[in-house]
Design an enzyme around this catalytic site. Structure first.
Site, short mmCIF file in Angstrom:
data_model
loop_
_atom_site.label_atom_id
_atom_site.label_comp_id
_atom_site.label_asym_id
_atom_site.label_seq_id
_atom_site.Cartn_x
_atom_site.Cartn_y
_atom_site.Cartn_z
CG ASP A 116 10.26 -6.99 33.36
OD1 ASP A 116 9.59 -7.71 32.61
OD2 ASP A 116 11.07 -7.44 34.19
CE LYS B 93 10.52 -12.93 32.46
NZ LYS B 93 9.58 -11.97 33.01
CG HIS C 134 5.61 -8.93 33.18
ND1 HIS C 134 5.08 -9.99 33.88
CD2 HIS C 134 6.93 -8.91 33.52
CE1 HIS C 134 6.02 -10.56 34.61
NE2 HIS C 134 7.15 -9.93 34.40
CG ASP D 151 6.81 -13.86 33.78
OD1 ASP D 151 6.23 -14.88 34.20
OD2 ASP D 151 7.76 -13.31 34.37
CE LYS E 259 5.97 -14.63 37.79
NZ LYS E 259 6.31 -13.49 36.92
CG ASP F 233 -8.50 -17.44 38.81
OD1 ASP F 233 -9.26 -18.23 39.40
OD2 ASP F 233 -8.58 -16.20 38.88
CE1 TYR G 45 17.75 -9.51 39.78
CE2 TYR G 45 17.56 -8.45 41.93
CZ TYR G 45 17.14 -8.59 40.61
OH TYR G 45 16.13 -7.81 40.13
N GLY H 226 16.63 -9.07 33.26
CA GLY H 226 15.85 -7.86 32.98
C GLY H 226 16.65 -6.61 33.23
P1 5BU Z 1 14.97 -8.64 36.72
O1 5BU Z 1 14.92 -7.21 36.37
O2 5BU Z 1 16.17 -9.38 36.08
O3 5BU Z 1 14.86 -8.89 38.19
O4 5BU Z 1 13.64 -9.26 36.03
C1 5BU Z 1 13.22 -10.57 36.25
C2 5BU Z 1 11.95 -10.84 35.51
O5 5BU Z 1 11.59 -12.20 35.74
C3 5BU Z 1 10.75 -10.02 35.93
O6 5BU Z 1 9.94 -9.86 34.79
C4 5BU Z 1 10.03 -10.88 36.93
O7 5BU Z 1 8.63 -10.65 36.90
C5 5BU Z 1 10.34 -12.25 36.40
N1 5BU Z 1 10.41 -13.33 37.40
C6 5BU Z 1 11.24 -13.24 38.50
O8 5BU Z 1 11.94 -12.25 38.72
N2 5BU Z 1 11.28 -14.30 39.36
C7 5BU Z 1 10.55 -15.40 39.18
O9 5BU Z 1 10.63 -16.34 39.97
C8 5BU Z 1 9.72 -15.46 38.02
C9 5BU Z 1 9.69 -14.41 37.17
BR1 5BU Z 1 8.73 -16.95 37.70
#
Ligand code: 5BU
Length: 453
Positions: free
Chosen positions: A240, A262, A264, A293, A295, A298, A407, A425
Site C-alpha cells: 500500500d 496485492k 491498490h 484490491d 473492492k 457498484d 489484527y 502490509g
Molecule cells: P495492513 O497494513 O496489513 O493492515 O494492510 C492490509 C491490506 O489489506 C490493506 O491494503 C487493506 O486495504 C486490505 N484489506 C484489509 O485490511 N481488510 C480487509 O478486510 C480487506 C482488505 Br478485504
C-alpha cells in the site's frame, strides 16, 4: 433436576437412544444410535418439546417453520401449532408427478423460515434442506437442532453463516445418563472414545492445498496453489505504497518469498502502463500473482466499466480482483472477465467494527460458491472448502493495548479460521528490514499451515 433433563429422561424411556454397533447414513460406524421418531406417537411429549424450543427462541421473528425430513416433521408440526407460525413441508425427493414441488404448503419468496433438525451429525442433510428452501427464495437464518452429536455439524453450519442452536449435546446427555447409572461402564467408555476421536478429527484437521486444488475449477485458483506449493509460501504482500518505484524496489527484493502481491492501483501517484509492464515482468520472473484490491461494489455495469476502463485498465494486468457483493449477485455476473482472471469476494472485512452480519456473510458465501469466477473470499471465520480463504488484518504484535484491534496473529488465522493465505502490509513495508520481516511472516504462516494438516 432441570426441566430439560427431566424431559430427556422421558424420551429416553421411549428408546430413542440405542447402544450397539450401528452404521450411520454417512457410512460412519457408531456405538450409539439416536432416533427421535418415536416421539411422533406421543402428543404430550411433542408439546413439551415444543415448549422447550419456544423457551430458546423468539418465534415472533418467523413467518414459517420447516422441519428437516422426516424425523423433524412431527416436531415442526407441533411447534407450528404451539406458536401459530405456519408450517411448510420439505420433501426428501421430488415425487415426479403433479406439481413437482419440493416444498409443500403456502409460502412466498423472501419469507423468514425457522428450520428444525432432530439430530445433527455432519450437518449434510440439514444443508441439503437449506439449499432447497433457499432455491425457493425463502430466507433461512435461524436453525435449531434437538440433539448435537458434537461431530462437527454445528461448526459446519455456522461457518456457512447460519445461526444454529441445539437443545441438547450428546456429551451432556451421556454424563447425565451416567450420573443416574443408566449406562454400563463398558458402554460409556466405548462411546466416550468414539466421540473424542471424532471431535478431534473434525476440529483439528484442515484440507491440504493439494486437496483444496481438487475442489477448485478456476485456473487462477489452481495456479495460486501451485505457486504456494512450489515456493512454500502462503504469504501475500500488500504494497500500500504511493510511489511505483518504491513498490518495484520492494517487490524485487521480496518477490521470491511471496505467492501474491496485492496493490491498490488508485493510491499510486505515478501509476502508468510502464509501471504495470515492469510489475508484470517481476511477477512472471519471481512467480507470484497480482491482486488488485479494487473492492468493486457498484451495480453490474459500473463494475464492468471500472474493471476494464479508466487509467488503471485492471482487467489487462490483474490476475485477481476483489469485489463486494453489496449490490447483489448480478453485480458480478456480466463483467466479461478474462478467462485468466479470477474474483475474490469480501464476505467479512477484517476491521473489528465491520457492519456485515451473519446473514449477509452467509449470502456472500453462497453466491461465491455458485459463481465459477470466484476462487475465494475474505472472511474472519472458517469457510466452505470449495473457497480459498484470504486473511488480511495480520500482525505479529498482539492487541493488548487495543491499538491493534483489527489484527490477529498469523498463527491464529490458520488455527482458528483455517485460512489459506495471509495478507500482510504495514508489518512488512513499515519495518526496518522488509525482506527479513516478510520471511518471518512466510515461515510462521507456512509452519502454521503444515502443523494443522
Ligand atoms: P495492513 O497494513 O496489513 O493492515 O494492510 C492490509 C491490506 O489489506 C490493506 O491494503 C487493506 O486495504 C486490505 N484489506 C484489509 O485490511 N481488510 C480487509 O478486510 C480487506 C482488505 Br478485504
Amino acid at each position: 433436576m432441570e426441566k430439560k433433563e427431566h424431559f430427556f429422561l422421558k424420551i429416553y424411556d421411549l428408546g430413542i437412544i440405542k447402544f450397539g454397533n450401528f452404521t450411520l447414513k454417512s457410512g460412519i460406524k457408531s456405538p450409539i444410535y439416536i432416533d427421535f421418531r418415536p416421539i411422533a406417537s406421543r402428543p404430550d411429549l411433542l408439546i413439551k418439546l415444543s415448549d422447550l424450543l419456544i423457551n430458546e427462541t423468539n418465534f415472533s421473528d418467523f413467518e414459517l417453520i420447516c422441519g428437516v425430513p422426516y424425523a423433524a416433521l412431527p416436531i415442526a408440526t407441533a411447534l407450528s401449532l404451539r406458536t401459530n407460525v405456519p408450517l411448510i413441508i420439505k420433501r426428501k425427493e421430488n415425487k415426479g408427478y403433479g406439481t413437482e414441488r419440493m416444498i409443500e404448503g403456502i409460502y412466498k419468496k423472501g419469507q423468514n423460515c425457522f428450520l428444525i433438525e432432530d439430530v445433527i451429525t455432519s450437518g449434510d442433510s440439514l444443508l441439503k434442506t437449506i439449499i432447497d428452501l433457499e432455491k425457493e427464495g425463502l430466507i433461512i437464518k435461524d436453525i435449531m437442532s434437538i440433539l448435537d452429536r458434537e461431530q462437527g455439524g454445528i461448526e459446519n453450519i455456522k461457518k456457512r453463516g447460519y445461526n444454529i442452536k441445539t437443545l441438547f449435546r450428546i456429551g451432556d446427555i451421556l454424563n447425565m445418563l451416567n450420573k443416574i447409572n443408566l449406562l454400563k461402564k463398558k458402554e460409556l467408555h466405548m462411546i466416550q472414545l468414539f466421540f473424542k476421536k471424532k471431535i478431534k478429527n473434525v476440529q483439528e484437521k484442515r484440507l491440504s492445498y493439494e486437496e483444496k486444488r481438487k475442489k477448485l475449477n478456476h485456473p487462477i485458483g489452481k495456479k495460486l496453489i501451485d505457486i504456494s506449493l512450489e515456493k512454500k509460501t502462503n504469504l501475500i504482500f500488500s504494497a500500500d505504497i504511493m510511489y511505483s518505484n518504491k513498490i518495484l524496489e520492494l517487490v524485487n527484493s521480496i518477490g521470491d518469498i511471496i505467492c501474491g502481491l496485492k496493490i491498490h492501483a488508485d493510491i499510486i501517484n505515478d501509476f502508468s502502463s510502464s509501471f504495470i509492464t515492469s510489475l508484470k515482468k517481476i511477477s512472471l520472473e519471481k512467480k507470484f500473482l497480482l491482486f488488485e484490491d479494487r473492492k468493486l461494489s457498484d451495480v453490474g455495469y459500473t463494475n464492468y466499466l471500472q474493471l476494464h476502463y479508466g487509467i488503471h485498465k485492471i482487467s489487462s494486468w490483474a490476475d485477481i480482483i476483489t469485489v463486494h457483493l453489496l449490490s447483489g449477485k448480478n453485480s458480478i455476473q456480466k463483467l466479461n472477465i478474462p478467462c485468466n482472471m479470477a474474483l475474490i469476494t469480501i464476505s467479512e472485512m477484517s476491521s473489528h467494527d465491520r457492519l456485515s452480519d451473519d446473514n449477509y456473510i452467509r449470502n456472500v458465501l453462497n453466491i461465491s460458491i455458485k459463481n465459477p469466477k470466484v476462487i475465494g473470499t475474505v472472511a474472519q471465520r472458517k469457510v466452505d472448502d470449495r473457497l480459498l480463504l484470504f486473511s488480511p488484518g495480520i500482525h505479529f504484535s498482539n492487541n493488548k493495548n487495543n491499538k491493534k484491534k483489527d489484527y490477529i496473529h498469523p498463527r491464529k488465522a490458520f488455527e482458528k479460521n483455517k485460512t489459506d493465505f495471509i495478507i500482510v502490509g504495514k508489518a512488512i513495508y513499515q519495518s526496518k528490514n522488509p525482506v527479513l520481516e516478510a520471511e518471518k511472516y512466510r515461515k510462521e504462516a507456512w509452519n502454521a499451515y503444515e502443523t494443522k494438516l
